[in-house]
Design a protein around this motif. Structure first.
Motif, mmCIF file in Angstrom:
data_model
loop_
_atom_site.group_PDB
_atom_site.id
_atom_site.type_symbol
_atom_site.label_atom_id
_atom_site.label_comp_id
_atom_site.label_asym_id
_atom_site.label_seq_id
_atom_site.Cartn_x
_atom_site.Cartn_y
_atom_site.Cartn_z
ATOM 1 N N ASP A 237 -4.366 -12.216 -7.662
ATOM 2 C CA ASP A 237 -3.243 -11.588 -9.245
ATOM 3 C C ASP A 237 -4.277 -10.546 -9.638
ATOM 4 O OD1 ASP A 237 -2.094 -10.903 -11.979
ATOM 5 O OD2 ASP A 237 -1.796 -12.873 -11.843
ATOM 6 N N PRO A 238 -3.747 -9.060 -10.088
ATOM 7 C CA PRO A 238 -4.439 -7.733 -10.413
ATOM 8 C C PRO A 238 -5.604 -9.293 -12.016
ATOM 9 C CG PRO A 238 -2.194 -7.189 -9.674
ATOM 10 C CD PRO A 238 -2.742 -8.972 -10.030
ATOM 11 N N GLU A 239 -4.920 -9.852 -12.948
ATOM 12 C CA GLU A 239 -5.320 -9.572 -14.433
ATOM 13 C C GLU A 239 -6.503 -10.557 -13.908
ATOM 14 O OE1 GLU A 239 -4.107 -7.796 -16.636
ATOM 15 O OE2 GLU A 239 -2.498 -6.991 -15.128
ATOM 16 N N GLU A 240 -6.375 -11.032 -12.263
ATOM 17 C CA GLU A 240 -7.955 -11.902 -12.592
ATOM 18 C C GLU A 240 -9.034 -11.033 -12.283
ATOM 19 O OE1 GLU A 240 -9.183 -14.996 -8.645
ATOM 20 O OE2 GLU A 240 -7.211 -14.832 -9.362
ATOM 21 N N LEU A 241 -9.371 -9.889 -11.644
ATOM 22 C CA LEU A 241 -9.939 -8.653 -11.308
ATOM 23 C C LEU A 241 -11.087 -8.914 -12.313
ATOM 24 C CD1 LEU A 241 -10.841 -6.722 -8.795
ATOM 25 C CD2 LEU A 241 -9.938 -5.744 -9.803
ATOM 26 N N LYS A 242 -10.837 -8.972 -13.757
ATOM 27 C CA LYS A 242 -11.687 -8.087 -14.915
ATOM 28 C C LYS A 242 -12.773 -9.591 -14.167
ATOM 29 C CE LYS A 242 -8.540 -9.482 -17.938
ATOM 30 N NZ LYS A 242 -8.017 -9.196 -18.543
ATOM 31 N N VAL A 243 -12.845 -10.941 -13.629
ATOM 32 C CA VAL A 243 -13.586 -12.240 -13.557
ATOM 33 C C VAL A 243 -14.666 -11.342 -13.038
ATOM 34 C CG1 VAL A 243 -13.846 -14.546 -12.546
ATOM 35 C CG2 VAL A 243 -11.748 -13.746 -14.340
ATOM 36 N N TYR A 244 -14.903 -11.069 -12.088
ATOM 37 C CA TYR A 244 -15.524 -10.131 -11.988
ATOM 38 C C TYR A 244 -16.741 -8.812 -11.989
ATOM 39 C CZ TYR A 244 -13.324 -13.335 -7.883
ATOM 40 O OH TYR A 244 -12.645 -14.679 -7.845
ATOM 41 N N TYR A 245 -16.295 -8.710 -12.774
ATOM 42 C CA TYR A 245 -17.407 -7.230 -13.057
ATOM 43 C C TYR A 245 -17.762 -8.165 -14.492
ATOM 44 C CZ TYR A 245 -15.309 -4.657 -10.337
ATOM 45 O OH TYR A 245 -14.934 -3.743 -9.308
ATOM 46 N N ARG A 246 -18.966 -9.069 -14.481
ATOM 47 C CA ARG A 246 -19.824 -9.516 -15.033
ATOM 48 C C ARG A 246 -19.849 -8.253 -16.638
ATOM 49 N NH1 ARG A 246 -25.633 -12.270 -14.182
ATOM 50 N NH2 ARG A 246 -23.928 -14.163 -13.684
ATOM 51 N N LEU A 294 -4.425 -3.799 -6.332
ATOM 52 C CA LEU A 294 -3.716 -5.382 -6.440
ATOM 53 C C LEU A 294 -2.353 -4.785 -6.831
ATOM 54 C CD1 LEU A 294 -7.111 -7.499 -7.939
ATOM 55 C CD2 LEU A 294 -5.695 -7.172 -5.482
ATOM 56 N N ARG A 295 -2.562 -4.032 -7.684
ATOM 57 C CA ARG A 295 -1.068 -4.237 -8.785
ATOM 58 C C ARG A 295 0.268 -3.347 -7.388
ATOM 59 N NH1 ARG A 295 0.084 -3.782 -14.415
ATOM 60 N NH2 ARG A 295 1.765 -2.277 -14.096
ATOM 61 N N SER A 296 -0.325 -2.376 -6.750
ATOM 62 C CA SER A 296 1.034 -1.735 -5.464
ATOM 63 C C SER A 296 1.058 -3.174 -4.678
ATOM 64 C CB SER A 296 0.580 -0.612 -5.556
ATOM 65 O OG SER A 296 -0.986 -1.100 -4.359
ATOM 66 N N ARG A 297 -0.031 -3.727 -4.341
ATOM 67 C CA ARG A 297 0.222 -5.233 -3.531
ATOM 68 C C ARG A 297 0.960 -6.187 -4.216
ATOM 69 N NH1 ARG A 297 -4.964 -7.668 -1.321
ATOM 70 N NH2 ARG A 297 -6.160 -5.889 -1.447
ATOM 71 N N LYS A 298 1.207 -6.334 -5.163
ATOM 72 C CA LYS A 298 2.069 -7.016 -6.068
ATOM 73 C C LYS A 298 3.435 -6.179 -5.907
ATOM 74 C CE LYS A 298 1.815 -9.938 -10.007
ATOM 75 N NZ LYS A 298 1.603 -9.553 -11.524
ATOM 76 N N ARG A 299 3.608 -4.840 -6.261
ATOM 77 C CA ARG A 299 4.898 -4.557 -6.335
ATOM 78 C C ARG A 299 5.715 -4.554 -5.285
ATOM 79 N NH1 ARG A 299 3.012 0.652 -8.396
ATOM 80 N NH2 ARG A 299 2.076 -0.618 -9.693
ATOM 81 N N TYR A 300 4.891 -4.324 -4.149
ATOM 82 C CA TYR A 300 5.891 -4.119 -2.288
ATOM 83 C C TYR A 300 5.867 -5.603 -1.508
ATOM 84 C CZ TYR A 300 4.953 0.472 -3.353
ATOM 85 O OH TYR A 300 4.764 1.945 -4.304
ATOM 86 N N ARG A 301 5.253 -6.134 -2.671
ATOM 87 C CA ARG A 301 5.054 -8.429 -1.532
ATOM 88 C C ARG A 301 7.139 -8.157 -2.425
ATOM 89 N NH1 ARG A 301 0.208 -11.129 -2.887
ATOM 90 N NH2 ARG A 301 0.979 -10.991 -5.229
#
Ligand code: GTP
Ligand code: MG
Ligand code: ZN
Length: 301
Positions: A237-246, A294-301
């Motif tokens: 989920d695009p919103e999860e990405l920030k978890v990986y940016y300490r 990630l956003r565009s991937r979600k959109r086209y799924r």
């Protein structure tokens, strides 16, 4: 007896077994036919698996039969290997030119699999020192330790050896960055083939074609893997990405909007921190581009 699969190729698995009369610290290698050892649950044996083998008498060499598998500590999807303690993610400072978005993708992929990462920017001999150091500094607050190194520098090789001690590590990174060269440097018996960079394409030839595990010493293993670069950020989920940016953690909760994505919202504390020079801009830009992907991937799924 118990051994470890170090290579799987052409219908055979090669299993290293520590022998009593270890010749120069090197284990015995048993050749085991792949047939008949696929497990009932349909899972494939992986390089890195600990296995029980039964020697099969043979006059031509050490032949064995895999009788069973020991539990896996973990298994990676790409590269497909098991029982890994840490990943040494390798990029070149130059030749091939690093794409830091791709660097972040590699790091995130390992973090998602709970594999600690060390980042090496190799070939520091090809760039001036300040540039090499500035590349590593981008990751200063990321939680990932990054070092500029050269596979041709004895002191660097000694430092890398220290990082590997007592663990099973994998070398991962794009083609041509020097993974096999680094492996040969820390483990001279390995003599992995390395490839010249194509002058025209500025890319490495894919010289390493399969994953292979080498014993640096009795309890230290290093795995070489083929270079790969044609993948995007792992699916999430695009919103999860920030978890990986300490780097963003200290600002979480200080943005105007709850659940701020830190990309376009007004009064975003992370963006303010980037502008104030408190969060590395390069890392922030990588985040934004992976977020868009990630956003565009979600959109086209
Ligand atoms: N100048 C310089 N060249 C290096 C260094 N390390 C590796 N190389 C060269 O970079 C080229 C590619 O090295 P490899 O070790 O084959 O790269 P790789 O990452 O294993 O590539 P794949 O197997 O295709 O994934 C070779 O020509 C090496 O000699 C370094 O520290 N400095
Ligand atoms: Mg290689
Ligand atoms: Zn924000």
């Amino acid at each position: 007896m118990t051994g470890r699969i170090i290579r799987g190729i052409g219908g055979f698995y090669y299993v290293a077994v520590a022998s009593s009369g270890m010749t120069e610290g090197q284990p015995d290698i048993y050749e085991c036919h792949a047939r008949g050892i696929f497990r009932k649950d349909g899972k494939k044996p992986l390089v890195g698996d600990y296995v029980e083998i039964e020697p099969v008498p043979d006059e031509h060499g050490l032949i064995g039969r895999i009788e069973g598998f020991l539990p896996r500590k973990n298994e990676l999807i790409r590269p497909a290997v098991s029982n890994v303690d840490q990943a040494i993610v390798v990029f070149a400072i130059r030749s091939p030119e690093p794409s830091l978005v791709l660097t972040d993708s590699f790091i995130i992929q390992m973090m998602m699999q709970d594999i600690p990462v060390i980042l090496l920017f190799n070939k520091k001999d090809l760039a001036d020192k300040d540039y090499a150091v500035s590349l590593a500094e981008i990751y200063g607050d990321s939680g990932v330790k990054a070092y500029p190194v050269s596979a041709r520098d004895e002191e660097d090789v000694r430092m890398i050896k220290g990082m590997l001690d007592g663990r099973t590590s994998i070398l991962a990174g794009p083609s041509g960055v020097g993974k096999s060269t680094l492996l040969n440097a820390v483990c001279p018996g390995a003599s992995m083939e390395t490839g010249e960079i194509s002058k025209k394409l500025k890319r490495g030839k894919h010289t390493t074609r399969h994953s292979e595990l080498f014993a640096v010493s009795e309890d230290t293993y290093l795995m070489d893997t083929p270079g790969f670069s044609a993948f995007g950020v792992p699916d999430m989920d695009p919103e999860e990405l920030k978890v990986y940016y300490r780097e963003f953690f200290p600002y979480e909760g200080s943005c105007r909007f709850n659940g701020c994505s830190h990309t376009h919202e007004p009064d975003c504390a992370v963006r303010h921190a980037v502008d104030a020079g408190e969060v590395n801009r390069n890392r922030y830009e990588n985040y934004c581009s992976l977020y868009d992907e990630l956003r565009s991937r979600k959109r086209y799924r």
